[in-house]
Design a protein around this motif. Structure first.
Motif, PDB file in Angstrom:
ATOM      1  N   ALA A 105      39.517  46.527  29.186  1.00 30.57           N
ATOM      2  CA  ALA A 105      39.247  46.296  30.610  1.00 30.57           C
ATOM      3  C   ALA A 105      38.581  44.935  30.838  1.00 30.57           C
ATOM      4  O   ALA A 105      38.969  44.174  31.739  1.00 30.57           O
ATOM      5  CB  ALA A 105      38.367  47.413  31.152  1.00 30.57           C
ATOM      6  N   SER A 106      37.577  44.600  30.021  1.00 28.82           N
ATOM      7  CA  SER A 106      36.891  43.316  30.201  1.00 28.82           C
ATOM      8  C   SER A 106      37.821  42.152  29.840  1.00 28.82           C
ATOM      9  O   SER A 106      37.731  41.071  30.443  1.00 28.82           O
ATOM     10  CB  SER A 106      35.616  43.262  29.351  1.00 28.82           C
ATOM     11  N   SER A 107      38.753  42.370  28.906  1.00 31.11           N
ATOM     12  CA  SER A 107      39.705  41.312  28.549  1.00 31.11           C
ATOM     13  C   SER A 107      40.649  41.012  29.705  1.00 31.11           C
ATOM     14  O   SER A 107      40.966  39.846  29.977  1.00 31.11           O
ATOM     15  CB  SER A 107      40.520  41.729  27.317  1.00 31.11           C
ATOM     16  N   VAL A 108      41.095  42.059  30.391  1.00 29.88           N
ATOM     17  CA  VAL A 108      41.973  41.866  31.544  1.00 29.88           C
ATOM     18  C   VAL A 108      41.240  41.074  32.640  1.00 29.88           C
ATOM     19  O   VAL A 108      41.791  40.136  33.231  1.00 29.88           O
ATOM     20  CB  VAL A 108      42.446  43.235  32.079  1.00 29.88           C
ATOM     21  N   ALA A 109      39.982  41.451  32.889  1.00 31.47           N
ATOM     22  CA  ALA A 109      39.207  40.744  33.916  1.00 31.47           C
ATOM     23  C   ALA A 109      39.005  39.279  33.538  1.00 31.47           C
ATOM     24  O   ALA A 109      39.125  38.373  34.379  1.00 31.47           O
ATOM     25  CB  ALA A 109      37.864  41.441  34.105  1.00 31.47           C
ATOM     26  N   LEU A 110      38.704  39.038  32.270  1.00 34.81           N
ATOM     27  CA  LEU A 110      38.465  37.670  31.793  1.00 34.81           C
ATOM     28  C   LEU A 110      39.734  36.828  31.919  1.00 34.81           C
ATOM     29  O   LEU A 110      39.686  35.663  32.346  1.00 34.81           O
ATOM     30  CB  LEU A 110      38.011  37.727  30.338  1.00 34.81           C
ATOM     31  N   THR A 111      40.870  37.411  31.565  1.00 35.70           N
ATOM     32  CA  THR A 111      42.138  36.674  31.639  1.00 35.70           C
ATOM     33  C   THR A 111      42.493  36.337  33.083  1.00 35.70           C
ATOM     34  O   THR A 111      42.873  35.202  33.405  1.00 35.70           O
ATOM     35  CB  THR A 111      43.265  37.508  31.013  1.00 35.70           C
ATOM     36  N   GLY A 112      42.368  37.332  33.972  1.00 32.19           N
ATOM     37  CA  GLY A 112      42.704  37.098  35.377  1.00 32.19           C
ATOM     38  C   GLY A 112      41.818  36.050  36.019  1.00 32.19           C
ATOM     39  O   GLY A 112      42.306  35.130  36.699  1.00 32.19           O
ATOM     40  N   MET A 113      40.516  36.147  35.763  1.00 30.76           N
ATOM     41  CA  MET A 113      39.603  35.170  36.358  1.00 30.76           C
ATOM     42  C   MET A 113      39.816  33.785  35.751  1.00 30.76           C
ATOM     43  O   MET A 113      39.740  32.765  36.450  1.00 30.76           O
ATOM     44  CB  MET A 113      38.154  35.638  36.141  1.00 30.76           C
ATOM     45  N   GLY A 114      40.093  33.719  34.450  1.00 30.01           N
ATOM     46  CA  GLY A 114      40.367  32.428  33.822  1.00 30.01           C
ATOM     47  C   GLY A 114      41.573  31.745  34.440  1.00 30.01           C
ATOM     48  O   GLY A 114      41.554  30.531  34.698  1.00 30.01           O
ATOM     49  N   ALA A 115      42.628  32.515  34.700  1.00 30.78           N
ATOM     50  CA  ALA A 115      43.834  31.941  35.310  1.00 30.78           C
ATOM     51  C   ALA A 115      43.521  31.411  36.718  1.00 30.78           C
ATOM     52  O   ALA A 115      43.971  30.316  37.105  1.00 30.78           O
ATOM     53  CB  ALA A 115      44.936  32.996  35.365  1.00 30.78           C
ATOM     54  N   LEU A 116      42.739  32.160  37.479  1.00 26.53           N
ATOM     55  CA  LEU A 116      42.380  31.711  38.827  1.00 26.53           C
ATOM     56  C   LEU A 116      41.555  30.423  38.788  1.00 26.53           C
ATOM     57  O   LEU A 116      41.742  29.515  39.607  1.00 26.53           O
ATOM     58  CB  LEU A 116      41.596  32.815  39.554  1.00 26.53           C
ATOM     59  N   LEU A 117      40.641  30.348  37.821  1.00 27.42           N
ATOM     60  CA  LEU A 117      39.804  29.152  37.709  1.00 27.42           C
ATOM     61  C   LEU A 117      40.637  27.922  37.339  1.00 27.42           C
ATOM     62  O   LEU A 117      40.377  26.818  37.834  1.00 27.42           O
ATOM     63  CB  LEU A 117      38.701  29.377  36.672  1.00 27.42           C
ATOM     64  N   VAL A 118      41.609  28.116  36.452  1.00 30.90           N
ATOM     65  CA  VAL A 118      42.474  26.987  36.087  1.00 30.90           C
ATOM     66  C   VAL A 118      43.241  26.492  37.312  1.00 30.90           C
ATOM     67  O   VAL A 118      43.321  25.271  37.586  1.00 30.90           O
ATOM     68  CB  VAL A 118      43.452  27.397  34.970  1.00 30.90           C
ATOM     69  N   LEU A 119      43.802  27.409  38.077  1.00 34.83           N
ATOM     70  CA  LEU A 119      44.557  27.035  39.274  1.00 34.83           C
ATOM     71  C   LEU A 119      43.653  26.343  40.288  1.00 34.83           C
ATOM     72  O   LEU A 119      44.048  25.352  40.922  1.00 34.83           O
ATOM     73  CB  LEU A 119      45.209  28.286  39.894  1.00 34.83           C
ATOM     74  N   ASP A 120      42.431  26.864  40.434  1.00 34.66           N
ATOM     75  CA  ASP A 120      41.500  26.260  41.391  1.00 34.66           C
ATOM     76  C   ASP A 120      41.135  24.837  40.966  1.00 34.66           C
ATOM     77  O   ASP A 120      41.083  23.918  41.797  1.00 34.66           O
ATOM     78  CB  ASP A 120      40.241  27.131  41.480  1.00 34.66           C
ATOM     79  N   GLY A 121      40.896  24.644  39.660  1.00 30.98           N
ATOM     80  CA  GLY A 121      40.575  23.307  39.176  1.00 30.98           C
ATOM     81  C   GLY A 121      41.728  22.332  39.362  1.00 30.98           C
ATOM     82  O   GLY A 121      41.532  21.170  39.750  1.00 30.98           O
TER      83      GLY A 121
END
Length: 328
Positions: A105-121
């Motif tokens: 569960a924490s891996s899924v959250a980490l992956t999703g948030m990481g992808a959003l941060l990359v797109l935002d940057g």
């Protein structure tokens, strides 16, 4: 309604895992204490980062990364509490896999948030948004806010690095992959702080793109951790070949069980098929004997021998190996 619907169901065959020994219980308590310390210190660090945060995208991303680092210790504590409930009529095999589920569960959250941060940057970089860092009045002195941000970033790297090293020893003692991954991520937190500092200094030097580039670097690190953890979590949930806690190699315990069982009288050869259930290993030992059968006494000897190899060996089934098929 069919007649079978009213028929009383027989009680299920429950499997209660052996309780952990005193040494492992102490390590688990130590792991829980370190996770509580992680939640407290990392929350304080996140609060400090929020107060000092200016217009730097890199620092905003570093703050999100610090908040995400709360997930693994929180997941470990939840799993520990759930696991302690043991066996009941629903969870007839116990709750040993609670750690695996919260890790996923924490891996899924980490992956999703990481992808959003990359797109935002990337969006900030493409739109050429220029960050603004102002000044603050401290006493009678006007101070560039960037210095406060740099100080906060530097301080934020200290607690996770110390906690990571402490958790690493406990994770290896328990062979806990979720705890080891959490510790490994904590140890690398200094890179996030360093990238954030570089981004803020870039703003001070007039390099507007440096801040966005640093934010993307941090976001990629978050995404990389998330993808790596997600891949390992899926692997564990599929009962793949057991690995060491640091995932550097195969777990040596199945080979040790194989060697111990082969030494038993009457055993000609054997094959071991184990999988991981949280902290423990369970599985089947296929035994080859001279007459091709496995009597009850030998099966019991195989189970006892396998479980005596290490405290992590839990449920073992001993069965006669199927006859080998002649090679063509």
């Amino acid at each position: 309604m069919s007649a079978g619907a009213n028929r009383p169901h027989p009680p299920p065959a429950e499997r209660a895992p052996d309780p952990l020994g005193p040494a492992q219980q102490r390590e688990l308590q130590r792991a829980a204490l370190l996770c509580w310390w992680s939640l407290g210190l990392l929350s304080a660090v996140s609060g400090m980062m929020y107060v000092a945060m200016g217009g730097s995208k890199a620092m905003q991303t570093a703050l999100v990364e610090d908040l995400l680092s709360l997930l693994p210790p929180a997941a470990f504590l939840i799993a520990l509490r759930f696991r302690a409930r043991g066996v009941d009529r629903t969870y007839i095999n116990g709750r040993e896999r609670a750690f695996d589920i919260t890790f996923l569960a924490s891996s899924v959250a980490l992956t999703g948030m990481g992808a959003l941060l990359v797109l935002d940057g990337l969006h900030v970089l493409i739109t050429r948004a220029h960050p603004v860092v102002g000044t603050v009045l401290i006493g009678d002195t006007v101070v560039w806010q960037g210095w406060l941000m740099i100080a906060a970033l530097a301080v934020s790297a200290i607690p996770p690095v110390i906690l990571g090293r402490m958790k690493l020893k406990v994770a290896l003692a328990l062979s806990s992959k979720p705890l080891y991954t959490d510790a490994d991520m904590n140890k690398a937190d200094w890179m996030t702080a360093l990238a954030g500092i570089a981004g803020v200094l870039g703003i001070g030097l007039g390099l507007w793109w440096a801040d966005a580039a640093a934010a993307i670097f941090i976001a990629i690190e978050v995404l990389r951790d998330g993808v790596r953890n997600l891949r390992n979590a899926v692997r564990d949930m599929h009962d793949a070949r057991p690995q060491r806690a640091d995932r550097s190699d195969d777990d040596p315990l199945p080979a040790q069980v194989d060697e111990a069982v082969r030494a038993l009288e009457g055993v000609r050869a054997c094959r071991v098929r184990f999988h991981e259930e949280g902290l423990r290993l369970s599985g089947v030992v296929f035994v080859e004997t001279d007459d091709g059968t496995l009597d009850a006494a030998t099966a019991q000897a195989v189970r006892e021998t396998a479980r005596a190899v290490h405290w992590r060996i839990d449920d073992v089934t001993a069965t006669a190996a199927p006859p080998r098929t002649p090679s063509a």
